[in-house]
Design a protein around this motif. Structure first.
Motif, PDB file in Angstrom:
ATOM      1  N   ASP C  20       7.403   6.217  59.529  1.00 10.53           N
ATOM      2  CA  ASP C  20       7.335   5.711  60.455  1.00 10.53           C
ATOM      3  C   ASP C  20       8.897   4.363  60.551  1.00 10.53           C
ATOM      4  O   ASP C  20       9.448   3.621  61.002  1.00 10.53           O
ATOM      5  CB  ASP C  20       6.377   4.753  61.084  1.00 10.53           C
ATOM      6  N   ALA C  25       8.894   8.632  63.219  1.00  6.36           N
ATOM      7  CA  ALA C  25       7.015   9.081  63.912  1.00  6.36           C
ATOM      8  C   ALA C  25       7.392   8.374  65.001  1.00  6.36           C
ATOM      9  O   ALA C  25       5.990   7.105  65.344  1.00  6.36           O
ATOM     10  CB  ALA C  25       6.597   7.888  62.937  1.00  6.36           C
ATOM     11  N   PRO C  26       7.653   7.722  66.228  1.00  5.31           N
ATOM     12  CA  PRO C  26       7.762   7.318  67.827  1.00  5.31           C
ATOM     13  C   PRO C  26       6.942   7.915  68.219  1.00  5.31           C
ATOM     14  O   PRO C  26       6.779   8.837  68.294  1.00  5.31           O
ATOM     15  CB  PRO C  26       9.304   7.509  68.302  1.00  5.31           C
ATOM     16  N   ALA C  27       5.918   6.983  68.461  1.00  4.73           N
ATOM     17  CA  ALA C  27       5.293   7.214  69.775  1.00  4.73           C
ATOM     18  C   ALA C  27       4.469   8.332  69.789  1.00  4.73           C
ATOM     19  O   ALA C  27       3.907   9.521  70.700  1.00  4.73           O
ATOM     20  CB  ALA C  27       5.920   7.436  70.970  1.00  4.73           C
ATOM     21  N   THR C  28       3.400   8.376  68.764  1.00  5.04           N
ATOM     22  CA  THR C  28       2.437   9.280  68.596  1.00  5.04           C
ATOM     23  C   THR C  28       3.770  10.881  68.114  1.00  5.04           C
ATOM     24  O   THR C  28       2.522  11.796  67.862  1.00  5.04           O
ATOM     25  CB  THR C  28       1.858  10.174  69.476  1.00  5.04           C
ATOM     26  N   THR C  29       4.739  10.976  68.868  1.00  8.90           N
ATOM     27  CA  THR C  29       5.185  12.369  68.291  1.00  8.90           C
ATOM     28  C   THR C  29       5.342  12.963  66.395  1.00  8.90           C
ATOM     29  O   THR C  29       4.175  11.666  65.344  1.00  8.90           O
ATOM     30  CB  THR C  29       6.889  12.516  68.285  1.00  8.90           C
ATOM     31  N   GLY C  47      -2.382  13.050  68.739  1.00  7.18           N
ATOM     32  CA  GLY C  47      -2.190  12.362  69.950  1.00  7.18           C
ATOM     33  C   GLY C  47      -2.418  10.742  69.184  1.00  7.18           C
ATOM     34  O   GLY C  47      -2.235   9.546  70.055  1.00  7.18           O
ATOM     35  N   HIS C  49      -0.852   7.530  66.507  1.00 11.13           N
ATOM     36  CA  HIS C  49       0.231   7.112  66.247  1.00 11.13           C
ATOM     37  C   HIS C  49       0.652   7.319  64.066  1.00 11.13           C
ATOM     38  O   HIS C  49       0.059   7.052  63.901  1.00 11.13           O
ATOM     39  CB  HIS C  49       0.202   5.688  66.607  1.00 11.13           C
ATOM     40  N   ARG C  52       0.652   4.453  61.920  1.00 10.71           N
ATOM     41  CA  ARG C  52      -0.196   3.985  61.411  1.00 10.71           C
ATOM     42  C   ARG C  52      -1.755   4.501  61.505  1.00 10.71           C
ATOM     43  O   ARG C  52      -2.726   3.750  62.027  1.00 10.71           O
ATOM     44  CB  ARG C  52      -1.067   3.043  62.641  1.00 10.71           C
ATOM     45  N   GLU C  76      -0.187  21.786  67.776  1.00 12.99           N
ATOM     46  CA  GLU C  76       0.980  21.924  67.037  1.00 12.99           C
ATOM     47  C   GLU C  76       0.108  23.508  65.973  1.00 12.99           C
ATOM     48  O   GLU C  76       1.133  23.630  64.488  1.00 12.99           O
ATOM     49  CB  GLU C  76       2.111  21.424  66.510  1.00 12.99           C
ATOM     50  N   HIS C  97      10.108  14.394  65.179  1.00 13.37           N
ATOM     51  CA  HIS C  97      10.643  14.590  66.229  1.00 13.37           C
ATOM     52  C   HIS C  97      11.784  13.711  65.744  1.00 13.37           C
ATOM     53  O   HIS C  97      11.358  12.059  65.411  1.00 13.37           O
ATOM     54  CB  HIS C  97      10.603  13.586  67.678  1.00 13.37           C
ATOM     55  N   SER C  98      13.010  13.905  66.244  1.00 18.40           N
ATOM     56  CA  SER C  98      14.122  13.056  65.653  1.00 18.40           C
ATOM     57  C   SER C  98      15.600  13.177  66.665  1.00 18.40           C
ATOM     58  O   SER C  98      15.643  13.978  67.302  1.00 18.40           O
ATOM     59  CB  SER C  98      15.207  12.928  64.139  1.00 18.40           C
ATOM     60  N   VAL C  99      16.227  11.476  67.439  1.00 18.96           N
ATOM     61  CA  VAL C  99      17.503  11.870  68.234  1.00 18.96           C
ATOM     62  C   VAL C  99      18.472  12.903  67.459  1.00 18.96           C
ATOM     63  O   VAL C  99      19.041  14.113  68.240  1.00 18.96           O
ATOM     64  CB  VAL C  99      18.451  10.246  68.140  1.00 18.96           C
ATOM     65  N   HIS C 172      13.356  19.505  70.407  1.00 17.75           N
ATOM     66  CA  HIS C 172      12.014  19.350  70.108  1.00 17.75           C
ATOM     67  C   HIS C 172      11.737  18.560  68.671  1.00 17.75           C
ATOM     68  O   HIS C 172      11.807  17.495  68.761  1.00 17.75           O
ATOM     69  CB  HIS C 172      11.013  20.375  69.827  1.00 17.75           C
TER      70      HIS C 172
END
Lengths: 208, 208, 208, 208
Positions: C20, C25-29, C47, C49, C52, C76, C97-99, C172
């Motif tokens: 994170d 680790a954005p947004a519970t991904t 679900g 985050h 945290r 998953e 998940h990453s850009v 993804h």
């Protein structure tokens, strides 16, 4: 307005930490100052890493940019002093090198300024009340002749109708000022965001 | 659902710190609110740096966006109030300026919305259960006439079949909402990731 | 190798914080797992985050991906279980998940894998001893039919001569594994660096 | 100049943390060393994550790069030793993998060096007193034959009129040195900024 040296040092150390946390104080670049009174300015010592300043890393200059202390002021002290002479309301000046300010100014045609239009974030800048406006951040060619550069800057700024919130040195970085350290820092942050948007737009291939 | 002012302030301060740590709260930009009850909304005070909020930096407005406190609410209070009137389930609204939201909306043709398709990360958004879908984040032209903008936004959102998780103001930023501060924050983070992917794709794909 | 549930939880919480901090680790991904023994896998609850996580945010599944606990495992889970069945040496699996992973896989032609050649950083990956090599990270089309996806993944990976260090799901993100959580994290970090280099190269306009 | 092993370890651990905080120590990449005296160099152990070094993660080599300790030195120990043999003033060497150094060197034509001109930030580099200059960072092809690479590097550097502040290995990363760990770190930070500016310029300027 008078600020004690002790308060000034505390604020300078703190803003250095915050700017460094954002990657805006790499490798001893940058310099920060605070107006103490009508005659004295506290400014960072030359060559110290601005993200890790200590109490010994701040010295004093007069309104002509001359050292009042044994410790050598930032090489750019003359520019800081010039801002305080020009603008009675300026109580803090922050100078940073950043990828956005360096690259954007190098990509501009010679003689061009950075022009920011239509961004809501412009309203962070003093006196701007709408996004539907055009803010010009004057760009100056860089120079190692600091007294000459300071004179060039002063002459051009004095001739402007309204005070810009900052200026840019091409391939060098941004100088921003404000009524407090936090106001100047706000200008640095806002311009960093806006100049990054401008660079992003250039990257995608759209130009005005 | 009722939230005490004290809890609301704590959550608002905390989300401001987290967003600032991600670079999503530069230079006093952004504003955050939490629904306290049927009549009151806690919202950040105008002009404070959202990464360094204190207990005095939160004020209250009513469901029409009018100040209930001496401290001036965010200039965008009307938009926050509008979201709470539109969506009974919205308990928190977060507004941020970011390079991705600002630049992407400026690059869109006039009248276009941000359309996100095929991303697994879309499943973070409420109601989305597959990547194989098309999520539209409505984009509105920015305006300084906040009451007029709020009416425009409300009219268009009311006419939509399903509630979007957020909206964008062109050249300004994103408004995201959710059933809790953390849900709204999740939408902000997910959209930031997705809009950055969209911008990256534009950067690679467009050439002169 | 057996790892106690308590140690597994501690490591999972810690790696979530580190990922994170890097924006991974954005947004519970994302979802993380650790093999406890021949029959049980500790995996993050759906679900939450990932930056945290708390002790209640880890649950258990069996080697077929079925929940052994009341708390719902990551959606998953089947993919995690598949990696442990395929690779006896895998003791940890990290999914992010990453850009870079999302955008790069969306930009590839259909059916193409991510091919990394000539980078020194490849030597971080298990079994790679030189930059002068070609590492293929297999890319699979994303799907919401997790059992089917797991079967497709397993079939293709089983047919490979050598085990890749990771796999990608188009649009993804990445799944990486290793003999410990730190080894899997190393693969995540290395691939993030390398895929960012690949994207940077695409942005500049050069292609192989 | 002599530095105790204990001080060296402390400085190495600290610079690793700082570099990691900037994303410059991903996935066990990189290696750092400090000259202890005429005969001994403290260098990071191979395969440890440089952002999380402990006292056991530093070992010793001699001026020929040979291990003096049971713990295996960095695989690139020969390059570190070469710098200390070449440059009497070098007391610290830092090697990092970064997106900027890796991508920029891969984009250069074969045989080309990285040439940095006109940047004020060049003045961070030792001996540079003006932006109006041309600094060449020599680029070498990467190799797994470390003794051969060290010989090639030494031969070319020895033939240069003036000592560069750093060197680059194509598709690998940068080696920077200085009179102290902080000086070497300053070179790493400055080059990272400058190479990022170069890459940004390429992104904007090149199109198919």
């Amino acid at each position: 307005m008078s600020l004690t040296l002790s308060s000034a040092i505390t604020e300078i150390i703190a803003v250095g930490r915050r700017l460094d946390a954002r990657g805006l104080a790499p490798a001893t670049t940058g310099n920060y100052s605070v107006r103490l009174n009508d005659e004295r300015i506290a400014v960072t010592v030359s060559g110290r890493h601005k993200g890790r300043l200590g109490h010994d890393d701040v010295t004093q200059i007069d309104l002509d940019g001359h050292a009042l202390d044994a410790k050598p002021p930032s090489a750019e002290a003359a520019l800081h002093a010039g801002v305080y002479r020009l603008y009675a309301r300026a109580e803090a000046v922050l100078h940073v090198h950043s990828v956005a300010s360096i690259t954007l100014t190098r990509l501009l045609p010679p003689g061009a300024d950075v022009v920011l239009e239509g961004y809501e974030t412009l309203k962070v800048l003093p006196g701007v009340t709408t996004h539907d406006t055009r803010v010009v951040i004057p760009v100056f060619d860089n120079s190692q002749d600091m007294p000459a550069l300071a004179r060039t800057v002063e002459a051009r700024l004095r001739a402007l109708e309204a005070a810009p919130p900052a200026l840019l040195l091409r391939g060098h970085g941004v100088y921003a000022w404000g009524g407090t350290v936090e106001e100047a820092e706000r200008v640095v942050e806002a311009l960093e965001l806006l100049m990054t948007c401008e660079l992003e737009t250039l990257r995608v291939g759209r130009r005005n």
